[in-house]
Write an enzyme that holds these catalytic residues in place. Structure first.
Site, PDB file in Angstrom:
ATOM      1  N   ASP A 164       0.833  -1.251  -0.012  1.00 22.62           N
ATOM      2  CA  ASP A 164       0.088  -0.070  -0.056  1.00 22.62           C
ATOM      3  C   ASP A 164       0.902   1.311  -0.073  1.00 22.62           C
ATOM      4  O   ASP A 164       0.892   2.031   1.020  1.00 22.62           O
ATOM      5  CB  ASP A 164      -0.863  -0.138   1.163  1.00 22.62           C
ATOM      6  CG  ASP A 164      -1.937   1.202   1.386  1.00 22.62           C
ATOM      7  OD1 ASP A 164      -2.231   1.772   0.087  1.00 22.62           O
ATOM      8  OD2 ASP A 164      -2.048   1.625   2.559  1.00 22.62           O
ATOM      9  N   GLU A 404       3.207  -8.014   7.493  1.00 22.65           N
ATOM     10  CA  GLU A 404       1.783  -8.748   7.098  1.00 22.65           C
ATOM     11  C   GLU A 404       2.256  -9.798   5.870  1.00 22.65           C
ATOM     12  O   GLU A 404       1.621  -9.521   4.661  1.00 22.65           O
ATOM     13  CB  GLU A 404       0.901  -7.629   6.602  1.00 22.65           C
ATOM     14  CG  GLU A 404       0.557  -6.745   7.567  1.00 22.65           C
ATOM     15  CD  GLU A 404      -0.753  -5.738   7.273  1.00 22.65           C
ATOM     16  OE1 GLU A 404      -1.062  -5.896   6.185  1.00 22.65           O
ATOM     17  OE2 GLU A 404      -1.076  -5.021   8.393  1.00 22.65           O
ATOM     18  N   TYR A 456      -6.838  -2.501  12.888  1.00 29.12           N
ATOM     19  CA  TYR A 456      -7.763  -1.550  12.274  1.00 29.12           C
ATOM     20  C   TYR A 456      -9.111  -1.606  12.561  1.00 29.12           C
ATOM     21  O   TYR A 456      -9.967  -1.280  11.898  1.00 29.12           O
ATOM     22  CB  TYR A 456      -7.478  -1.425  10.696  1.00 29.12           C
ATOM     23  CG  TYR A 456      -5.988  -0.688  10.358  1.00 29.12           C
ATOM     24  CD1 TYR A 456      -5.735   0.667  10.333  1.00 29.12           C
ATOM     25  CD2 TYR A 456      -4.907  -1.794  10.106  1.00 29.12           C
ATOM     26  CE1 TYR A 456      -4.507   1.054   9.986  1.00 29.12           C
ATOM     27  CE2 TYR A 456      -3.682  -1.251   9.881  1.00 29.12           C
ATOM     28  CZ  TYR A 456      -3.570   0.353   9.755  1.00 29.12           C
ATOM     29  OH  TYR A 456      -2.082   0.816   9.478  1.00 29.12           O
ATOM     30  N   GLU A 492       0.843  -1.077  14.105  1.00 25.38           N
ATOM     31  CA  GLU A 492       0.013  -0.115  13.287  1.00 25.38           C
ATOM     32  C   GLU A 492      -1.393  -0.033  13.910  1.00 25.38           C
ATOM     33  O   GLU A 492      -1.849  -0.998  13.974  1.00 25.38           O
ATOM     34  CB  GLU A 492      -0.266  -0.504  11.866  1.00 25.38           C
ATOM     35  CG  GLU A 492       1.112  -0.405  11.140  1.00 25.38           C
ATOM     36  CD  GLU A 492       1.108  -1.205   9.595  1.00 25.38           C
ATOM     37  OE1 GLU A 492      -0.045  -0.893   8.986  1.00 25.38           O
ATOM     38  OE2 GLU A 492       1.993  -1.361   8.868  1.00 25.38           O
TER      39      GLU A 492
END
Ligand code: GCB
Length: 580
Positions: A164, A404, A456, A492
């Site tokens: 990303d 990840e 998230y 994160e």
């Protein structure tokens, strides 16, 4: 590979500036011998990405050709000449005066060529072919076939990266011609430890073998001046220097010593290399992370080397600015998401007292297709090069072997565990970690010192429901801690936020939502003493590929905008973390 230095034995010419540039979309350059030089070049700044310098090149990922020329100073005709590239993304092939010097794969680490014989006393023509295309067999990969097991990662974006951030291409960091003595210091490795009664600095030196030569090591600073000589055997020497009361390196007091290594014959030195050394220890004890024996909490960010127009190119002023912003928020730490940062940034982290998790570019790793062995070899090569480059930085406390990875496939765990073991064998003095989004299913966590988790909840899931998201986060952290019995870093957490967009009650994309989201996640993390780190995603907004997930091809999770202006959340962090 030693960072270039200027002193009485070593000189450097930086080749930054406007190079000639020519895109090669039909891949004609190799057969057309463009390595000897090419016509029709347009100006392109080095170092910088090419994508945002010229409108038509935004999505062009190569191949493309760069050329520049230089003359050699007369005094440089003696000695050994090295041509060093600090970072070229992704594949670089280099020619000097029509001779192919070699190739380098991988976008973020330095490489060099011995050009002593290739360089001409008069004019020289340096040509570089750069290929930054996205392919499944590169690290990080791109154009990866969709895998039903990977859910979120199957969202197509343009260009088709499997990560990303925008796949910027070009010569991203300085190119330098370096002159060193014909027999010279080749590597210096520094290890420090706190041992009774004080601190020890161990220095290992590798050098070109020169008859009747000794290595002299001098350590100075904070009222100490220690020196010792050692014999060289088969090009290697090692020394230990002890101090009863060392001035330790820490976030509050980033004390550095000046370490000078010399090659000496008789009374005369004929090479010298100086670096900064910080004496500190880092360890995990039970649930705790200890810096110099004291518990430490990592407060900070993930970040990107990303700035308007220059793309991923090194801009020293932006490096200074980002440290200033981090200091302002009260941060003491960052992770080099998702690739090794510039050597300049690592030097400043030492000077300014930051704790760094240093990551290889293993982002978006997948395990469903063939080519696993090649991917693993590339990851291992990056890890070796990264440890060799950064092992002398006191700021580096941990190596991260992946971000990840798509770990639900059975091939993932052995792959990652091997990388963890490799990092440990290369550097037993630091922690080893990896960063996961599969949490409890991340088998390789069992071999790490610390488990890093990206979460998230309240954004990609539980959207608009921060409290539900935080309850889920709390439950998962507890379960993870119970299962792996080791400290955890919330590596994160964040929410996309349009700067200047407000809503009360907070709604997604508003500054209020981001501030509330971060505050609640930090409360969840802070109430668990074994959550030893909280890294907000992200320090600044950054450019990505285009997709329906990324408004204006931007990841807007920065607490600062891309041009480094604070959003409400930056003020919140400053309050929570006690910034200046
Ligand atoms: C992640 C990735 C990071 C992304 C971020 C996001 O988990 O590690 O590269 O940018 O999420 O914003 O989705």
């Amino acid at each position: 590979m030693l960072y270039p230095r200027i002193n009485r034995f070593r000189q450097v010419i930086e080749l930054s500036g406007f190079w000639d540039f020519r895109p090669d979309p039909r891949n004609e350059g190799e057969t057309g011998n463009w390595g000897r030089g090419f016509e029709g070049g347009e100006p392109m700044a080095v170092p910088a990405s090419w994508n945002d310098q010229v409108t038509d090149l935004r999505d062009f990922l190569g191949p493309a050709w760069y050329a520049t020329s230089f003359e050699l100073p007369e005094a440089w005709e003696q000695g050994r000449l090295l041509l060093r590239f600090d970072s070229v993304n992704y594949l670089a092939s280099v020619w000097l005066n029509g001779t192919r010097l070699g190739d380098h794969e991988g976008g973020h680490l330095p490489f060099s060529f011995d050009v002593t014989r290739a360089v001409a006393p008069g004019g020289n023509r340096l040509v570089v072919r750069v290929d930054g295309q996205l392919a499944p067999d590169r690290v990080p990969p791109g154009n990866v076939p969709a895998d039903p097991m990977d859910g979120f990662f199957n969202n197509p974006q343009h260009p088709a990266a499997s990560f990303d951030f925008f796949p910027f291409c070009g010569i991203h960091r300085p190119v330098r011609l370096c002159r060193v003595p014909s027999q010279s210091i080749e590597s210096v490795e520094v290890e420090t430890a706190l041992e009774k009664p004080g601190g020890v600095v161990r220095v290992r030196v590798r050098c070109g073998i020169a008859p009747s030569t000794q290595v002299r090591v001098r350590l100075e600073g904070h009222g100490e001046s220690l020196a010792t000589d050692a014999d060289i055997s088969e090009g290697r020497a090692s020394v230990s220097l002890s101090m009863a009361r060392p001035a330790l390196w820490s976030c509050q007091s980033p004390n550095l010593y000046r370490l000078e290594v010399q090659l000496v014959r008789g009374k005369d030195a004929f090479d010298s290399y100086t670096l900064s050394a910080g004496i500190r220890s880092i360890q995990v004890q039970g649930d705790r992370l200890l810096l110099n024996g004291e518990p430490v909490l990592l407060k900070g960010f993930g970040r990107h080397e990303d700035f308007p127009v220059t793309g991923r190119g090194l801009v020293p002023a932006v490096v200074v600015r980002d440290f200033d912003l981090m200091k302002w928020t009260g941060a003491n730490s960052f992770r080099t998401t998702h690739y090794p940062y510039s050597e300049e940034m690592m030097d400043l982290a030492d000077r300014l007292g930051y704790l760094v998790i240093d990551e290889i570019p293993a982002v978006g790793l997948f395990f469903s297709e063939g080519g696993l062995e090649r991917r693993k070899a590339l990851c291992a090569a990056c890890l070796r090069d990264l440890v060799a480059r950064d092992r002398n930085h006191p700021s580096v406390i941990a190596w991260s072997v992946a971000n990840e990875p798509h770990s639900r496939r059975s091939a993932a765990a052995p792959f990652l565990q091997d990388l963890v073991a490799l990092a440990r064998s290369l550097d037993p003095t630091r922690l080893v970690t990896m960063v996961s989004h599969v949490g409890l299913e991340e088998e390789a966590f069992s071999s790490c010192d610390v488990a890093c988790l990206n979460r998230y909840y309240g954004w990609y899931s539980e959207g608009g429901r921060i409290e539900e998201g935080c309850a889920r986060l709390a439950a998962e952290l507890d379960a993870l801690h119970e299962k792996f019995a080791k400290p955890i870093i919330l590596s994160e957490f964040g929410a996309d936020t349009v700067s200047g967009w407000h809503s009360e009650p907070p709604e997604m994309f508003s500054e209020e939502y981001q501030a509330r989201f971060l505050e609640r996640c930090i409360q969840v993390a802070s109430s668990r003493p074994w959550v030893v780190g909280q890294h907000v995603w992200n320090l600044c907004d950054f450019k990505t590929g285009q997709s329906i997930q990324r408004v204006g091809a931007m990841n807007l999770k920065g607490v600062f905008t891309r041009d480094r202006r604070p959003k409400m959340a930056a003020h919140l962090l400053r309050r929570l973390w006690g910034g200046r």
